[in-house]
Design a protein around this motif. Structure first.
Motif, mmCIF file in Angstrom:
data_model
loop_
_atom_site.group_PDB
_atom_site.id
_atom_site.type_symbol
_atom_site.label_atom_id
_atom_site.label_comp_id
_atom_site.label_asym_id
_atom_site.label_seq_id
_atom_site.Cartn_x
_atom_site.Cartn_y
_atom_site.Cartn_z
ATOM 1 N N ASN A 233 0.822 -1.208 0.000
ATOM 2 C CA ASN A 233 0.000 0.000 0.000
ATOM 3 C C ASN A 233 0.858 1.260 0.000
ATOM 4 O O ASN A 233 0.491 2.258 -0.619
ATOM 5 N N ASP A 234 2.000 1.213 0.702
ATOM 6 C CA ASP A 234 2.894 2.369 0.714
ATOM 7 C C ASP A 234 3.456 2.639 -0.679
ATOM 8 O O ASP A 234 3.568 3.789 -1.090
ATOM 9 N N LEU A 235 3.795 1.576 -1.402
ATOM 10 C CA LEU A 235 4.306 1.745 -2.756
ATOM 11 C C LEU A 235 3.244 2.345 -3.681
ATOM 12 O O LEU A 235 3.547 3.230 -4.491
ATOM 13 N N LEU A 236 2.020 1.884 -3.544
ATOM 14 C CA LEU A 236 0.935 2.427 -4.358
ATOM 15 C C LEU A 236 0.679 3.892 -4.017
ATOM 16 O O LEU A 236 0.430 4.707 -4.910
ATOM 17 N N ALA A 237 0.751 4.232 -2.744
ATOM 18 C CA ALA A 237 0.559 5.624 -2.331
ATOM 19 C C ALA A 237 1.671 6.514 -2.886
ATOM 20 O O ALA A 237 1.404 7.633 -3.358
ATOM 21 N N MET A 238 2.915 6.022 -2.849
ATOM 22 C CA MET A 238 4.027 6.792 -3.420
ATOM 23 C C MET A 238 3.828 6.974 -4.918
ATOM 24 O O MET A 238 3.994 8.082 -5.446
ATOM 25 N N PHE A 239 3.497 5.895 -5.603
ATOM 26 C CA PHE A 239 3.287 5.965 -7.048
ATOM 27 C C PHE A 239 2.180 6.958 -7.383
ATOM 28 O O PHE A 239 2.356 7.828 -8.242
ATOM 29 N N ALA A 240 1.056 6.833 -6.707
ATOM 30 C CA ALA A 240 -0.092 7.692 -7.001
ATOM 31 C C ALA A 240 0.220 9.159 -6.710
ATOM 32 O O ALA A 240 -0.114 10.042 -7.517
ATOM 33 N N SER A 241 0.876 9.435 -5.592
ATOM 34 C CA SER A 241 1.150 10.832 -5.255
ATOM 35 C C SER A 241 2.146 11.457 -6.223
ATOM 36 O O SER A 241 1.958 12.599 -6.664
ATOM 37 N N VAL A 242 3.186 10.728 -6.597
ATOM 38 C CA VAL A 242 4.160 11.276 -7.550
ATOM 39 C C VAL A 242 3.530 11.396 -8.936
ATOM 40 O O VAL A 242 3.710 12.408 -9.622
ATOM 41 N N PHE A 243 2.766 10.406 -9.344
ATOM 42 C CA PHE A 243 2.116 10.458 -10.652
ATOM 43 C C PHE A 243 1.180 11.656 -10.745
ATOM 44 O O PHE A 243 1.222 12.419 -11.717
#
Length: 92
Positions: A2-12
């Protein structure tokens, strides 16, 4: 995960439609280079800047562990949002 998805989504979402992406569109539209070369050059630049930011964040976390970076960043984004709303309603 979930942390990886949150990082991806926020940077994207932060990068989506910013001036870096607009510059990439302009480079690709000039047709001086192949789209693959534009992708490699611009992707490499983004990769390098992300590597530098990750390194600086890691170093900062070691020496500035007592500083509430998330709070400071959150307040900064709220101030930018408030300023944007102020400018909108002011008619600027």
């Amino acid at each position: 995960m979930n942390d990886l998805l949150a990082m991806f989504a926020s940077v994207f979402l932060a990068e989506f439609g910013d001036k870096t992406q607009l510059a990439t569109v302009l480079f690709a539209s000039e047709r001086k280079m192949s789209p693959v070369m534009v992708f490699l050059a611009c992707g490499g630049a983004l990769l390098l800047s992300t590597a530098i930011a990750t390194f600086l964040g890691t170093v900062a976390s070691r020496y500035l562990s007592g500083v509430p970076f998330k709070l400071i960043a959150g307040i900064g984004f709220m101030l930018i949002g408030a300023w944007t709303l102020f400018q909108y309603y002011r008619g600027a």
